[in-house]
Design an enzyme around this catalytic site. Structure first.
Site, PDB file in Angstrom:
ATOM      1  N   SER A 165       3.325  -4.884  -4.899  1.00 32.38           N
ATOM      2  CA  SER A 165       1.927  -5.152  -5.629  1.00 32.38           C
ATOM      3  C   SER A 165       1.511  -4.750  -6.572  1.00 32.38           C
ATOM      4  CB  SER A 165       0.467  -5.086  -4.878  1.00 32.38           C
ATOM      5  OG  SER A 165      -0.403  -5.505  -5.475  1.00 32.38           O
ATOM      6  N   CYS A 189     -20.664  -8.439  10.288  1.00 32.54           N
ATOM      7  CA  CYS A 189     -21.474  -9.080   9.480  1.00 32.54           C
ATOM      8  C   CYS A 189     -21.005  -8.753   8.193  1.00 32.54           C
ATOM      9  CB  CYS A 189     -22.985  -7.982   9.916  1.00 32.54           C
ATOM     10  SG  CYS A 189     -23.440  -8.319  11.150  1.00 32.54           S
ATOM     11  N   GLN A 241       0.740  -1.199   0.031  1.00 35.01           N
ATOM     12  CA  GLN A 241       0.171  -0.488  -0.021  1.00 35.01           C
ATOM     13  C   GLN A 241       0.439   0.694   0.685  1.00 35.01           C
ATOM     14  OE1 GLN A 241      -3.275   0.107  -0.424  1.00 35.01           O
ATOM     15  NE2 GLN A 241      -4.033  -2.340   0.245  1.00 35.01           N
TER      16      GLN A 241
END
Lengths: 430, 91
Positions: A240, A353, A220
């Site tokens: 990356s 969730c 990042q």
């Protein structure tokens, strides 16, 4: 605006070059579709931390290698191979230049996940006769943590350093945890969930003074903030491609030559490698613009959110961070319901969730963020292509969604009535 | 989840309101609960099963517990109503 202007260039270039224009034109058309029509609202992408679209200049660089210059860079006997090899070496130099390394120290991989695996497992295993210990943090990417678990199964000791509530490690704790048999310290540069930056140069200096290898997962950070592997005393660094507007499926690992760990060689996909090289080159050219652009948008976003919406927390240090990756908690509103309410914006949440395991984000838990606030978190990430309109639109939508969900929230109701939530008995006995 | 029910003198639920802190499935389950209990007697409402809620909303397995919370909320509201009714008739 940068995106649209460059789009036209790509189309013109592709047509002029006589290359198979289908790809570029389809891409341009897809972009136009994504931009929407006069009546349909434009869907906004703010999840650049997850992945990024390719910069058109990267696509430009890659296309020829998919159709005309398609040789295998390992083919030694003809121009197709030689030309591919040259392209790969040019890409290698671009990647190296961005981190102040020699091209000889860059290994191309299938991505940062593979780079992390090679570094984190490779170094300790290579020195396993004399070294038995590895140090990392509790907020590393899953692939680093999983690699450490694998090492533990092989008999290594691993220290998982905790972080403070601002997301930073404690340098004194790091120093205290170094042993005579420590092979490697692996600490990520910019955290992928909360955007916090670790003191990489300090860690590198400490590691060097204690003769321990230092690896950093810079997925990042690469191409977004300046890195110099010599100044920062970094021995291994993971890169990356698809986090910096390059293609998916390729990455790199910087490995300092002396001393060095073994790593595998593999056939290189020339087009992908060229893409990563081009992305690195563009990042180098655009870093000043990008930093200023992203910092300004991030400031606008945070200001806008804090002004429009009460009871919002920023997760992670406000200063020691990459501004393009923000994580906010909206008290009394649950993350997944907020994501659903914001269906025209692409973002992600640290809420349980949204994860299949129903466990909230381990990164947020490491910051000692309360369970409720961990469930209420959103990650918003910006890019070179993000616009002021997108940020303003997001703030407005967030304000509306949070207000609506708080109206529906029993927690918000109780707080408005002046109730101390810690005194509530949540489930009735019956 | 917070469920409020308004019960008339015949034991029929005249109105119901909900508040929920939770994911989309939790909000949907509790919202559906309020729609289903309105017009039912207290006994009929007590018979609502979480499986019915889950089926109606096509909840995936990982979200089934949201429907369980909704069933719990209904039962808790009915229990609370009974207690209040007893207190009222005692006075």
């Amino acid at each position: 605006m940068l995106g649209l202007g460059v789009t036209r260039n790509v189309v013109q270039h592709a047509v002029r070059a006589g290359a198979v224009a289908g790809g570029a034109v389809r891409w341009a058309t897809a972009t136009a579709a994504r931009e929407g029509t006069a009546t349909e609202p434009k869907p906004v992408y703010l999840d650049y931390a997850a992945t990024t679209p390719m910069d058109p200049r990267v696509l430009d660089a890659m296309l020829p290698h998919m159709v005309e210059n398609f040789g295998n860079s390992g083919s030694r006997t003809h121009a197709y191979g030689w030309e591919s090899e040259d392209a790969v070496e040019e890409a290698r130099a671009s990647v190296a230049e961005l981190i102040g390394a020699s091209p000889k120290d860059i290994v191309f991989t299938s991505g940062a996940t593979e780079s992390n695996n090679i570094a984190v497992k490779g170094v300790p295993r290579f020195y396993s006769r004399s070294k038995k210990h590895v140090i990392t943090t509790q907020i590393e990417h899953k692939c680093v943590l999983d690699s450490c678990r694998a090492l533990e199964r092989e008999g290594f000791d691993v220290t998982y350093l905790p972080v403070q509530t601002n997301g930073l490690i404690d340098m004194a704790e790091l120093e205290a945890s170094i042993r005579d048999d420590t092979a490697l310290i692996s600490i990520m540069a910019v955290n992928n969930e909360i955007g916090v930056t670790q003191p990489i140069a300090d860690i590198g200096a400490l590691a060097k003074s204690r003769k321990v290898f230092f690896h950093t997962d810079a997925a990042q950070m690469f191409g977004k903030m300046p890195i110099n592997v010599d100044d920062m005393n970094i021995d291994l660094l993971s890169i990356s491609s698809h986090k910096i507007y390059g293609p998916k499926g390729v990455g790199a690992l910087y490995v300092r030559r002396r001393p060095r760990a073994r790593h595998p060689l593999w056939h290189l996909p020339t087009d992908l490698v060229v893409g990563l090289g081009a992305a690195a080159k563009v990042a180098s050219e655009e870093m000043a613009y990008d930093s200023a652009h992203v910092a300004a948008l991030s400031e606008r976003l945070t200001r806008g959110i804090l002004d429009a919406i009460p009871e919002v927390e920023i997760n992670g240090d406000p200063v020691a961070r990459y501004p393009g990756l923000m994580n906010y908690s909206f008290a009394y509103v649950e993350g997944e319901s907020l994501l659903m309410a914001l269906k025209d914006i692409a973002i992600s949440s640290g809420s349980a969730c949204t994860s299949a395991s129903l466990e909230p984000s381990y990164v947020l838990r490491s910051l000692q963020v309360s369970e409720d606030l961990a469930h209420s978190s959103l990650r918003v990430s910006l890019s070179r292509f993000s616009t002021v309109e997108e940020v303003d639109h997001t703030i407005a939508l967030l304000k509306g969604a949070v207000e609506r969900l708080r109206d529906m929230s029993p927690l918000w109701e109780l707080v408005q009535e002046g109730v101390d939530l810690s005194t509530i008995k949540w489930t009735a006995d019956h | 989840m917070k469920l409020q029910i308004k019960v008339d003198e015949n034991g029929v639920i005249a109105d119901a309101k909900f508040r929920t802190f939770g994911c989309g499935s939790a909000i949907a389950s509790s919202s559906l609960a309020t729609e289903w209990v309105i017009g039912k007697t207290v006994e009929e409402a007590a018979a609502i099963k979480n499986a019915e809620i889950a089926k109606y909303l096509s909840l995936p397995p990982v979200k089934r517990h949201c429907s369980m919370l909704a069933e719990d909320a209904i039962k808790t509201a009915l229990h609370d109503y009974k207690e209040k009714l007893e207190k009222k008739t005692q006075n």
